[in-house]
Design a protein around this motif. Structure first.
Motif, PDB file in Angstrom:
ATOM      1  N   VAL A 167       0.874  -1.165   0.000  1.00 55.91           N
ATOM      2  CA  VAL A 167       0.000   0.000   0.000  1.00 55.91           C
ATOM      3  C   VAL A 167       0.912   1.216   0.000  1.00 55.91           C
ATOM      4  O   VAL A 167       1.618   1.470   0.973  1.00 55.91           O
ATOM      5  CB  VAL A 167      -0.904   0.027   1.245  1.00 55.91           C
ATOM      6  CG1 VAL A 167      -1.775   1.274   1.225  1.00 55.91           C
ATOM      7  CG2 VAL A 167      -1.773  -1.214   1.313  1.00 55.91           C
ATOM      8  N   ILE A 168       0.940   1.930  -1.115  1.00 59.24           N
ATOM      9  CA  ILE A 168       1.847   3.072  -1.204  1.00 59.24           C
ATOM     10  C   ILE A 168       1.055   4.347  -0.958  1.00 59.24           C
ATOM     11  O   ILE A 168       0.045   4.611  -1.608  1.00 59.24           O
ATOM     12  CB  ILE A 168       2.497   3.162  -2.612  1.00 59.24           C
ATOM     13  CG1 ILE A 168       3.172   1.840  -2.956  1.00 59.24           C
ATOM     14  CG2 ILE A 168       3.491   4.312  -2.667  1.00 59.24           C
ATOM     15  CD1 ILE A 168       4.364   1.508  -2.105  1.00 59.24           C
ATOM     16  N   PHE A 169       1.553   5.117   0.029  1.00 53.83           N
ATOM     17  CA  PHE A 169       0.896   6.371   0.381  1.00 53.83           C
ATOM     18  C   PHE A 169       1.752   7.530  -0.098  1.00 53.83           C
ATOM     19  O   PHE A 169       2.971   7.547   0.118  1.00 53.83           O
ATOM     20  CB  PHE A 169       0.693   6.428   1.898  1.00 53.83           C
ATOM     21  CG  PHE A 169       0.087   7.720   2.379  1.00 53.83           C
ATOM     22  CD1 PHE A 169      -1.207   8.049   2.009  1.00 53.83           C
ATOM     23  CD2 PHE A 169       0.809   8.590   3.181  1.00 53.83           C
ATOM     24  CE1 PHE A 169      -1.771   9.231   2.439  1.00 53.83           C
ATOM     25  CE2 PHE A 169       0.244   9.765   3.621  1.00 53.83           C
ATOM     26  CZ  PHE A 169      -1.057  10.089   3.246  1.00 53.83           C
ATOM     27  N   ALA A 170       1.116   8.471  -0.771  1.00 56.51           N
ATOM     28  CA  ALA A 170       1.786   9.690  -1.244  1.00 56.51           C
ATOM     29  C   ALA A 170       3.044   9.357  -2.045  1.00 56.51           C
ATOM     30  O   ALA A 170       4.057  10.045  -1.912  1.00 56.51           O
ATOM     31  CB  ALA A 170       2.128  10.608  -0.077  1.00 56.51           C
ATOM     32  N   ASP A 171       2.980   8.287  -2.816  1.00 56.09           N
ATOM     33  CA  ASP A 171       4.061   7.909  -3.724  1.00 56.09           C
ATOM     34  C   ASP A 171       5.382   7.540  -3.063  1.00 56.09           C
ATOM     35  O   ASP A 171       6.392   7.413  -3.742  1.00 56.09           O
ATOM     36  CB  ASP A 171       4.332   9.044  -4.739  1.00 56.09           C
ATOM     37  CG  ASP A 171       3.606   8.748  -6.032  1.00 56.09           C
ATOM     38  OD1 ASP A 171       3.346   7.548  -6.288  1.00 56.09           O
ATOM     39  OD2 ASP A 171       3.300   9.696  -6.761  1.00 56.09           O
ATOM     40  N   ARG A 172       5.400   7.420  -1.718  1.00 52.64           N
ATOM     41  CA  ARG A 172       6.721   7.129  -1.159  1.00 52.64           C
ATOM     42  C   ARG A 172       6.706   6.107  -0.016  1.00 52.64           C
ATOM     43  O   ARG A 172       7.653   5.344   0.141  1.00 52.64           O
ATOM     44  CB  ARG A 172       7.432   8.404  -0.694  1.00 52.64           C
ATOM     45  CG  ARG A 172       6.543   9.255   0.166  1.00 52.64           C
ATOM     46  CD  ARG A 172       7.077  10.652   0.379  1.00 52.64           C
ATOM     47  NE  ARG A 172       6.050  11.416   1.061  1.00 52.64           N
ATOM     48  CZ  ARG A 172       5.920  11.451   2.380  1.00 52.64           C
ATOM     49  NH1 ARG A 172       6.769  10.837   3.144  1.00 52.64           N
ATOM     50  NH2 ARG A 172       4.931  12.133   2.927  1.00 52.64           N
ATOM     51  N   VAL A 173       5.647   6.037   0.799  1.00 52.65           N
ATOM     52  CA  VAL A 173       5.700   5.168   1.975  1.00 52.65           C
ATOM     53  C   VAL A 173       4.876   3.900   1.758  1.00 52.65           C
ATOM     54  O   VAL A 173       3.733   3.977   1.315  1.00 52.65           O
ATOM     55  CB  VAL A 173       5.141   5.895   3.218  1.00 52.65           C
ATOM     56  CG1 VAL A 173       5.593   5.183   4.476  1.00 52.65           C
ATOM     57  CG2 VAL A 173       5.552   7.342   3.220  1.00 52.65           C
ATOM     58  N   ASP A 174       5.458   2.748   2.075  1.00 52.77           N
ATOM     59  CA  ASP A 174       4.681   1.510   2.094  1.00 52.77           C
ATOM     60  C   ASP A 174       4.067   1.366   3.477  1.00 52.77           C
ATOM     61  O   ASP A 174       4.776   1.291   4.489  1.00 52.77           O
ATOM     62  CB  ASP A 174       5.588   0.313   1.777  1.00 52.77           C
ATOM     63  CG  ASP A 174       4.797  -0.990   1.786  1.00 52.77           C
ATOM     64  OD1 ASP A 174       3.555  -0.930   1.855  1.00 52.77           O
ATOM     65  OD2 ASP A 174       5.436  -2.060   1.717  1.00 52.77           O
ATOM     66  N   LEU A 175       2.753   1.357   3.514  1.00 57.31           N
ATOM     67  CA  LEU A 175       2.069   1.359   4.811  1.00 57.31           C
ATOM     68  C   LEU A 175       1.975  -0.019   5.443  1.00 57.31           C
ATOM     69  O   LEU A 175       1.638  -0.137   6.621  1.00 57.31           O
ATOM     70  CB  LEU A 175       0.640   1.897   4.648  1.00 57.31           C
ATOM     71  CG  LEU A 175       0.493   3.301   4.091  1.00 57.31           C
ATOM     72  CD1 LEU A 175      -0.986   3.647   3.953  1.00 57.31           C
ATOM     73  CD2 LEU A 175       1.177   4.308   5.008  1.00 57.31           C
TER      74      LEU A 175
END
Lengths: 370, 253, 545
Positions: B69-77
């Motif tokens: 799950v990528i949030f804001a193109d940078r973090v894998d949640l």
């Protein structure tokens, strides 16, 4: 109420707390005075046994405060708080044992009697330093605190909560009970630590020492109250109540629930340890029985009777129930367990907010049971 | 159908082939979709389609077996916990209204106020005028100004839902996940809630899971249909309603 | 072992006197020789008595061994003297017929020394080897094995050839091998003996082989014959290996036994806690009530039907179920139902109930332990040749625990109550909507769990002290089982109980009983961190508020 403006913010509006503080601080002065200054024939003379008894109650009240901090505010029902109390007591007991010096039955300059009896040749390493009061005092806080830190870190990190947490805290104190019964643990086994002589050079049997211990306990209770009040009246206290009422929601708001729980659990364990340390010199003994799960559950009923979630309620409950216990075990020993059992049932069924709930009425509907 | 292959640059949330199973039951089965910044998105689907599990995965309550799950193109949640994800700027509203019932409306909002979530910050916290103003603002938005000193537990069902939305606004999230916000609301409350969500979506992305088709219609946004843990269809409500398979498994003829 | 040997031989005395006595006159002469002052004469007399092969001499020799054989000062006659109050009853050593009553100073005890004692034992062994009773022959063969008197070798060889009973034959073969190995002789025979012995195994064989396999401080074997030494070393290794296995099996059995006790104590809790989510701190007291019911039932039997005492438990089980079950229903209706959904409050209220129940029992029966007996069929044990002892009461409890859980599984799966229970657990409002009286089901479910606690009390009364504190001793362990096994799952409880029991018993020899228990508790505390909902937890998807 003009004085209100001079109070620190966290005490504003805490009428029950102010009454309590006044009473406790008043007692810290008046009880020793009544014991030491008034002649025995004087109607207001406070006999020495009563000073000791009241001191014991106040130590219990501090313990109740510690339990209320986590149960009343964070919803953590610890059935093992007696363990922290006992550990604090043992730390103080170890200091008192070392103070006996060569005055023991066997006259050994360093080893306590029970070690000589067990034919030990030298002091175990964990007894080092306990001859120094500051070290012992540090340990009174550090040992229960460290246990709470480790135990709580494991438990809260993996989200053990509710009755599961209660059950494993009970298992914790039970394991410690078994451990402290063992002679080779080096804490006196079955008999525990006793036959204390003096504290900081003052004879423990002397009236003045006992009066001073009483005052110290009263001051500790007042201090403990202020600390708990400061914590619970802060935003941290509101976060704790949020955790108690809706843990998931709190988490999704971005609070690290486990850190908050751990913090308050450790603070509470340290307060319990302090209570134990004040209790031991006043009753003259500490033994593994203090670790028994039944003792820990009894603390809960003090808090429940007084009213969980109200700090002064916890203190009130501890005093009421313990006074009742003293009276009943003297007058009607058979009836005491029925009464205590009935208290558990009656309070949970009919008085979820305790005596304070009755006194305050429904005006403030804060801090009900979730 | 939207697929991962050509997702636009302004995605705020991107689920990539997420699978979750509970005791052999596949709750999510290779679920993939994305949400763009500032988008309002409705998710519909029959019971057991995986809507709530999807939210659990995004907010860190459930960790998926596979997928990212990528949030804001940078973090894998997927490896983070709830608190961390919340602090990254994702808010979540539960299906059942969950507010802190023994505390006042004002205190509820104060607890949600964006800021340092650390212990010491909480212990020595003092509300400054700007923050107080922000709370007043949100009270206005969720129409609870007159109830600020009441206990949250004493609010009506609809007011609790709004308070919860208000708490999410206090968090100032970039992405808001809302689970069945109008269940059990009166028609009037439902309309007000739709207004509120649309207002909120002006400045941030909002994903709404809903059953109530009238409400979805009033949201007037892109709709994703979930079925058996995967995306069945996506598009405007009109397209969805015309889709043969959607009619078959969900809407009915 | 020897005590049992003595006892059985003495009991056989009556039977043996009925044997025809060959040359009774010579026997009397030899018997008189026992009264002679010199040890050498006495030894010769014992040898001759043994050689006669007459069963009648067994009680006489036994009496000599036990120090009951005396010489009458008046006529030098050898007699058996039994003290009865201040007088001595004198009987004839061969016939057992009463001769006279006298005072202690009228007789002189015939003393024996160690060599004589060994000889008597060996002789007794040889005599009983020929007994018509296979049980006697078995005992005798075992005695020979211990005595290792090489003089008995020919006798043993003879009787072995004629022996038909497999168990006796095995014991004789073992004894013969022991004789041969322990005494000097032909190398091949002794090697074969060592190999034969090794196939039997057991502590005694191990000791015997270890003796032969022993080395001097300088590392050279003490046994002169290298082949025999090698065979003994090999045999010893084999036996020790098997002993370790047996030891493991023994520990396993102990563990199973503890596990079944835990299972019994916890399974009722698994229902009340697992199915209903009620933390019943008074569960232990319901177990205690079951134990006291057993006590009362046994009192009834003792006073009115002492002959049927063996059946007392058969009545106690259903009665204990009823008593504890009714208490449980009363608790549920009176207190617990008002606290559903508030587990912590339930915990406290039931703790209050537990205090009251303890005090109630203390007021009625006193604080001390009550005498609860094992019926005859539960005493005794199975002993294997390898030294494994499985006591019957433990075996009975294991089987009983399994039966209880099987019965419970049947109730849950195949009765209307079970169906309704599961329905209410899974979806209370829906169950209520379908016309199930949920309150009634709650009460019955709680009653069922409590009744099983009572049944557990019957079992526990057989192995533990019955006192008002009985329940307290088990409550924490039971909670550990339920928490470890996972809530709401009978399988989990079963597995949890047995694994905790076994781990406990395996740790005990290594760490000691108390430390072992502490380790188990710490282990569970750590385990809960990893799997907060136990071994068999169901993973849900619902978000809890």
């Amino acid at each position: 109420m003009t004085t209100r403006h001079h109070l620190p913010g966290f005490l504003t509006g805490d009428r029950g707390g102010l009454v309590l503080l006044t009473l406790v601080l008043g007692a810290a002065l008046l009880v020793p005075a009544g014991n030491l200054l008034l002649a025995e024939s004087h109607p207001l003379h406070v006999p020495t046994y009563l000073v000791g008894l009241l001191g014991k109650y106040l130590a219990f009240a501090l313990l109740a405060l510690a339990v209320d901090l986590i149960w009343g505010f964070a919803g953590i029902l610890s059935l093992g708080h007696g363990a922290f109390f006992a550990l604090g007591g043992y730390a103080m007991g170890m200091y008192l044992m070392r103070q006996i010096g060569a005055r023991g039955v066997y006259g050994h300059p360093v080893l306590p009697d029970f070690m000589v009896f067990l034919d030990w040749q030298q002091l175990p390493w964990y007894w080092y330093g306990f001859d120094l009061f500051p070290v012992a005092l540090l340990m009174v806080f550090l040992v229960p605190g460290a246990l709470a830190l480790v135990f709580g870190w494991f438990a809260f990190r993996s989200r053990v909560s509710g009755v599961y947490l209660s059950i494993i805290t009970q298992a914790m104190t039970y394991a410690l009970l078994l451990a402290f019964f063992r002679n080779d643990m080096g804490f006196g086994g079955n008999n525990g630590l006793t036959d204390f002589k003096d504290l900081l050079g003052f004879d423990l049997q002397a009236d003045a020492t006992r009066a001073a211990l009483f005052s110290a306990t009263a001051l500790a209770l007042a201090g403990g109250y202020l600390l708990c009040r400061f914590i619970t009246a802060s935003k941290l206290g509101r976060v704790l109540r949020a955790i108690r009422d809706a843990e998931s929601r709190t988490r999704f708001l971005g609070y690290r629930v486990e850190h908050y729980k751990l913090f308050v659990f450790v603070v509470s364990a340290m307060l319990a340890g302090l209570a134990g340390a004040l209790y031991v010199p006043q009753v003259g003994i500490i033994n593994p029985g203090e670790f028994s799960p039944a003792n820990s559950i009894e603390i809960i009923i003090w808090v429940a009777v007084g009213g969980r979630g109200t700090l002064f309620g916890a203190v009130l409950g501890a005093l009421l129930v313990n006074y009742g216990k003293t009276w009943f075990t003297g007058a009607l020993p058979e009836a005491w367990l029925y009464l205590l059992g009935g208290l558990f049932i009656g309070v949970t069924l009919f008085l979820p907010r305790g005596v304070v709930g009755l006194l305050v009425g429904r005006r403030r509907d804060l801090e009900g049971s979730p | 159908m939207t697929t991962a292959a050509h997702r636009p640059d302004d995605t705020i949330l991107y689920l990539d082939a997420i699978s979750v199973s509970f005791d052999g039951f596949k709750a999510l089965d290779g679920l993939s979709f994305y949400v763009r910044r500032g988008e309002l998105r409705a998710i519909i689907g029959p019971n057991g389609a995986g809507k709530t599990t999807m939210m659990d995965v995004v907010t860190g309550k459930t960790h998926p077996d596979i997928g990212q799950v990528i949030f804001a193109d940078r973090v894998d949640l997927t490896r983070l916990d709830e608190a961390r994800i919340a602090n990254l700027g994702i808010g979540r509203k539960f299906q059942k209204p969950t507010v802190f019932e023994t505390q006042t409306v004002f205190d509820n909002l104060e607890l949600a106020l964006a800021g340092d979530r650390g212990l010491w910050a909480a212990l020595f916290f003092r509300l400054d005028p700007a923050q107080r103003q922000r709370i007043d603002q949100v009270l206005e938005t969720v129409r609870l100004t007159d109830h600020r000193h009441r206990l949250a537990g004493h609010l009506s069902h609809g007011q609790k839902q709004w308070l919860e939305i208000g708490m999410l606004l206090m968090q100032n999230p970039q992405l808001l996940l809302v689970d069945e916000p109008v269940a059990g609301m009166t028609d009037e409350e439902t309309q007000r809630t739709a207004q509120m969500l649309k207002e909120i979506a002006r400045s941030r992305s909002v994903v709404v899971v809903e059953h109530d088709m009238a409400f979805v219609k009033s949201l007037d946004c892109r709709v994703t249909v979930l079925h058996e843990g995967a995306v069945l269809a996506e598009g405007s409500l009109a397209t969805i309603q015309a889709n043969e398979r959607v009619i078959e498994v969900y809407l009915g003829r | 072992m020897f005590r049992r040997f003595h006892r059985s031989i003495a009991a056989l005395g009556v039977l043996l006197t009925l044997w025809p006595i060959p040359g009774a006159a010579t026997l009397q002469e030899d018997l008189a020789g026992l009264g002679n002052g010199s040890f050498a004469t006495r030894m010769a007399a014992v040898t001759r008595l043994g050689a006669s092969g007459a069963g009648a001499v067994v009680p006489a020799l036994q009496a000599l061994l036990d120090g009951r054989l005396h010489r009458r000062l008046a006529d030098d006659r050898v007699v058996v003297a039994e003290e009865r109050g201040s007088v001595l009853i004198l009987t004839d050593p061969l016939t057992g017929a009463e001769l006279a009553q006298t005072t202690p100073d009228a007789v002189d005890k015939i003393r024996i020394n160690n060599r004589l004692r060994t000889l008597i034992r060996a002789t007794l062994g040889g005599l009983t080897l020929r007994s018509p009773d296979p049980a006697q022959r078995l005992v005798a063969a075992q005695a020979v094995f211990k005595g290792r008197d090489f003089d008995l070798e020919p006798t043993l060889r003879q009787v072995l050839e004629r022996e038909a009973e497999p168990a006796v034959k095995a014991a004789m073969t073992k004894a013969l091998a022991a004789l041969r190995l322990a005494n000097p002789g032909e190398s091949a025979v002794r090697v074969a003996a060592a190999t034969t012995l090794a196939t039997f195994g057991g502590q005694e064989v191990r000791a015997l082989l270890a003796e032969v396999a022993a080395t001097n401080p300088d590392g050279t074997p003490r046994e002169a014959d290298p082949e025999v030494h090698r065979a003994a070393v090999a045999g010893l290794a084999l036996v020790e290996e098997r002993l370790r296995l047996m030891n493991g099996v023994g520990n396993l059995f102990q563990g199973l036994s503890l596990g079944s006790v835990l299972l019994l104590a916890a399974v009722g809790l698994a229902i009340t806690f697992g199915v209903m989510g009620v933390i019943n701190m008074a569960h232990g007291e319901l177990v205690m009530l079951g134990a006291y019911t057993t006590f009362l039932v046994q009192e009834l039997f003792r006073n009115h039907f002492p002959d049927a005492f063996g059946w007392s438990l058969a009545l106690a089980v259903p009665l204990a179920f009823l008593v504890s079950g009714l208490f449980g229903v009363a608790m549920e209706r009176g207190v617990i139902r008002f606290l559903y959904g508030r587990p912590l409050e339930t915990l406290l209220a039931t703790w209050g109930l537990s205090l009251m129940l303890q005090q109630l029992v203390r007021s009625l029966f006193g604080p001390t332990n009550q005498e609860v007996g094992n019926p005859a069929w539960m005493s005794g044990a199975i002993e294997t040749a390898q030294g494994l002892v499985l006591t019957w009461n433990r075996i009975a409890i294991i089987l009983f625990a399994l039966a209880v859980i099987a019965g419970l599984a049947l109730i849950l799966r195949h009765t209307p109550l079970g169906l309704q229970m599961r329905a209410v657990t899974q979806n209370r409002p829906m169950a209520a909507a379908m016309g199930i009286r949920t309150g009634w089901v709650d009460a019955l479910t709680f009653g069922l769990g409590s009744g099983i606690a009572g049944v557990a009390g019957v079992a526990l009364s057989q192995i533990d002290n019955v006192s008002p504190n009985l329940g307290q001793a088990y409550i924490i362990d039971s909670f550990m089982v339920v928490v470890f096994g996972g809530v709401g799952n009978l399988w989990g409880t079963l597995l949890g109980a047995f694994s905790l029991g076994i781990v406990n018993k395996l740790l005990e020899p290594v760490a000691g009983a108390v430390l072992g228990k502490i380790l188990v508790l710490v282990g569970i505390i750590l385990f809960i961190q990893k799997r907060p909902r136990g071994l068999f937890a169901l993973r849900g998807r619902a978000v809890e508020a």
